[in-house]
Design an enzyme around this catalytic site. Structure first.
Site, short mmCIF file in Angstrom:
data_model
loop_
_atom_site.label_atom_id
_atom_site.label_comp_id
_atom_site.label_asym_id
_atom_site.label_seq_id
_atom_site.Cartn_x
_atom_site.Cartn_y
_atom_site.Cartn_z
N ASP A 2 6.06 -14.63 18.37
CA ASP A 2 6.27 -15.32 19.64
C ASP A 2 6.58 -14.32 20.73
O ASP A 2 6.89 -13.15 20.47
CB ASP A 2 7.41 -16.35 19.49
CG ASP A 2 8.69 -15.70 19.00
OD1 ASP A 2 9.29 -14.91 19.76
OD2 ASP A 2 9.10 -15.95 17.84
N GLU A 62 -14.69 5.38 -1.18
CA GLU A 62 -13.78 4.59 -0.34
C GLU A 62 -13.04 5.50 0.65
O GLU A 62 -12.83 5.16 1.81
CB GLU A 62 -12.77 3.83 -1.21
CG GLU A 62 -13.38 2.64 -1.92
CD GLU A 62 -12.44 1.99 -2.93
OE1 GLU A 62 -12.51 0.76 -3.09
OE2 GLU A 62 -11.65 2.72 -3.57
#
Ligand code: DGJ
Length: 744
Positions: free
Chosen positions: A541, A621
């Protein structure tokens, strides 16, 4: 002037570049809300108010012979209570004599240069380093009062002209002769006398936060709220009211975002005359504040905006105000670290050696910071114990935290550390010493969640303890970054430090206590960076963003699930605030297998980092991760500061998600797409790009393909290559990124 008051007509006009907000004081001092929306050039909008006699909607005594004038039917700027407006009210009080009435009338107002601030609560900054200057903002404070009981309601408005934002907050002051009990405290009340609206809100749960839901506002009260002591995974304190035909790029929309991290409530009511009212403020079912004579209490700030051109425009306004006026200015031009977090790599099971091995691999990849997550303190080897004991776990890290932090730094990485300050384990030294610091009703056993209790943050001694412990560790181990976690809903709101008639204040005082601690630590350590977290995104928030430039968006790191979570979050919050990591495949939360490429694309629309065991990755990777980190750095400003567009809408497209960043000067764009569902013989994804230079030509980097901005935006783009091998391949959720460069 962005705020004008006309003495004669008693009209207030608040103007931003594209919007206008009007209020008017009527003959008996009622502050009426006239208008909010696109600019109307200062035209007095009171002509829209029809004062018709409606049965069963009574009149104030002064209007007893004018039956069209009723508080129940006229648009109000902020309601009193129990005086004739029978819609949802902005406040609820009880005077010492038992009366619940509050009749608010205009008393005075003040127009100020610059932005008002709020005591003890976060607010949108008028001044923010080089990013925001007070000259661009004006404030209006209108005082309404009930002269009989001496209760004043000070409505605060901050007008950010260039940003198309108006903030509101409310300060209630008892200037009477006796105490007043406040049972409901709201920041905003706003009436829309005409129009039909949809409400968009963001519901969710742990691991699936901020799911966008859109519902028509009917003749009922919709309430979006949290009683969990946190803004919550379940209902974000942000809603949008929009026309029924508004979509991403067209139509009117109003946004209301509360800058608060605790219990909140938004009510939306369509009344019997089809007028719509929205009230936003503190959740009030357990709220009761004893307001003594001379005291005040503040309802948190709400950030409002209006967009004429759809939801993307509304979101971009929020992205700007949050990046430029909510988050501390120092983060605007600072590249935030690409991090490796050990949580999904090791969980509680780590040693100094293991962490340093991860740091070695991280360094090789080009990562900037290592974050040591949960499990480094007390006797913590699982989640049953030790919260509150912010001393190093000697068994696990026998050489101490500083030794480990130094080791990480020697490898050229910054060091970050996890805390969960507001919690306490029953099995902890802290609990044994201060059992009364845990919130619990007297003589009742507390509610357990994740094996932990909640500290009473309303207490100064608790705040002091946490400050001292955390400050010592931050100083000693030279911590650059903190991950500030919060892993349960609060229940048993009860403070042993407050008298019985003040227990209704605990939830709000709890939040004020947390804000006070954050503020104090940041003042003591101005370079400290804090990432908010609450079991993922349970406290995502604008209140937390005042202190923390970024928040961990969700504990669900599956890129396909994340797309929905991040897209929901993007309605109100910029990607620069969204903590987002590449984790292992199969994913630990969903078991889904996805390619590293897709995981990278999704995590790049955030703060970017890794959360997997880097000591176990393959050479291939490793090479791809190096490239991802390089790409992220290359696109950093385009992603973090670029204009963001959702090109697909979850409501009409579940097969793929597409989104775009465009630089402010439209010279480049980054188009991202991920296939989110497996289709045999798949359809070809198609979107129209947004925000490009219509007259320009764009080259797709790495190819010789060139398109006009007009073709890309009007004709659109197709992603045939992307789905050619979909369905039955190893990569059922392929993703792609296209960098467009304007070449003419
Ligand atoms: C919840 C957080 O969201 C996770 O990332 C991790 O930090 C755990 N808590 C640790 O307990």
């Amino acid at each position: 002037m962005s705020i004008v008051y006309n003495e004669e007509s008693k009209l207030f006009i608040l103007s931003t570049k594209h919007t206008e907000y009007q209020m008017k004081i009527d003959e008996i001092g009622i502050l009426q809300h006239l208008y909010y929306g696109a600019t109307v050039g200062g035209m007095d909008m009171s002509y829209q108010i029809c004062q018709l006699d409606r049965g069963f909607s009574g009149n104030p005594y002064e209007y007893r012979s004018e039956r069209g004038k009723s508080l129940d039917t006229l648009p109000q700027e902020f309601t009193g209570a129990n005086v004739g407006d029978l819609r949802i009210s902005s406040l609820s009080i009880k005077s010492a004599n038992g009366s619940r009435s509050c009749d608010l009338r205009y008393k005075c107002h003040e127009i100020r240069k610059g932005k008002y601030t709020l005591k003890d609560l976060p607010y949108v900054r008028g001044h923010n380093g080089d990013l925001a200057i007070e000259e661009d903002v004006q404030s209006l404070i209108i005082t309404l009062w009930d002269s009989l009981i001496g209760l004043e309601v000070k409505l605060h408005y901050g007008v950010f002209e260039k940003k198309d934002v108006i903030t509101r907050a409310m300060v209630m002051v008892n200037n009477g002769k006796d105490w007043i009990r406040v049972n409901k405290l709201s920041s905003v009340c706003i009436d829309f006398p005409h129009g039909r609206y949809d409400l968009i809100h963001f519901y969710g749960r742990h691991c699936m936060e901020r799911q966008m839901e859109r519902v028509p506002v009917k003749h009922d009260i919709i309430s979006i709220q949290s009683k969990r002591g946190m803004s919550s995974h379940h209902h974000n304190p942000f809603v949008i009211l929009c026309d029924a035909d508004t979509n991403q790029n067209q139509g009117c929309a109003y946004g209301f975002m509360m800058m608060y991290s605790g219990n909140h409530k938004t009510e939306v009511e369509k009344d019997y005359l089809d007028s719509t009212r929205l009230v936003m403020g503190l959740q009030n079912s357990n709220f009761a504040w004893r307001l003594e004579v001379g005291e005040s209490v503040t309802a948190p700030e709400v950030i409002m905006t209006y967009a004429k051109n759809g939801l993307n425009q509304l979101s971009r306004t929020y992205h700007h105000i949050i990046r430029e006026n909510v988050v501390d200015a120092k983060y605007y031009n600072l590249r935030r670290p690409v991090l490796i977090n050990n949580w999904e790599a090791t969980y509680f099971n780590f040693t100094e050696e293991k962490i340093l091995e991860i740091a070695d691999s991280a360094k090789e990849l080009g990562i900037d910071m290592l974050v040591l997550d949960d499990g480094w303190f007390g006797k913590r080897n699982d989640d049953n114990t030790s919260l509150g004991d912010w001393f190093v776990n000697q068994e696990k890290l026998p050489s101490g935290l500083k030794h480990l932090a130094d080791g990480v730094r020697e490898r050229g990485l910054k060091f970050g550390l996890w805390f969960e300050p507001e919690m306490i384990s029953e099995d902890s030294e802290l609990f044994r010493e201060h059992p009364d610091w845990a919130m619990a009703d007297p003589e009742r056993k507390p509610m357990y969640s994740r094996n932990q209790l909640v500290l009473d943050m309303s207490r100064k001694d608790v705040q002091d303890y946490l400050f001292d412990r955390m400050a010592e560790i931050i100083r000693d181990a030279n911590i650059y970054y903190i991950k500030w976690d919060f892993n349960r809903s609060v229940s048993n709101f009860y403070s042993k430090a407050l008298p019985s008639d003040r227990q209704g204040e605990v939830a709000h005082r709890f939040m004020l206590g947390t804000y006070a601690l954050l503020d104090r630590l940041l003042k003591e350590f101005p370079e400290l960076m804090i990432e908010g977290c609450a079991g993922g995104g349970g406290r995502f928030d604008a209140g937390m963003l005042f202190y923390c430039p970024q928040i961990w968006t969700s504990d669900d790191t599956d890129p396909v699930a994340r797309l929905q979570i991040q897209s929901g979050t993007s309605y109100g919050y910029p990607v620069s605030t969204m903590g987002s990591h590449v984790s292992a495949s199969p994913n630990h939360q969903t078991g889904r297998r996805t390619s590293l490429n897709t995981r990278g694309i999704v995590a790049m629309s955030g703060t970017f980092g890794y959360e997997l065991d880097l000591t176990k990755i393959t050479k291939k990777e490793k090479e791809l991760m190096k490239k991802q980190i390089k790409d992220f750095r290359r696109f950093y400003w385009l992603i973090q500061h670029g204009e963001y567009y959702r090109l697909t809408d979850d409501r009409d497209e579940s097969y793929f998600t597409c989104w775009e960043f465009v630089s402010a000067d439209k010279s480049e764009a980054l188009v991202n797409i991920v296939i989110t569902d497996v289709h045999a013989n798949p359809e070809i994804p198609f979107v129209r790009l947004q925000g490009l230079d219509a007259d320009g030509w764009y080259l797709v980097e790495g190819t010789d393909k060139k398109y006009t901005g007009q073709a890309l935006m009007n004709g659109g783009v197709v992603f045939g290559e992307l789905v050619a091998n979909c369905g039955g391949s190893d990569d059922n959720y392929p993703g792609a990124q296209y960098h467009l460069i304007r070449i003419g």
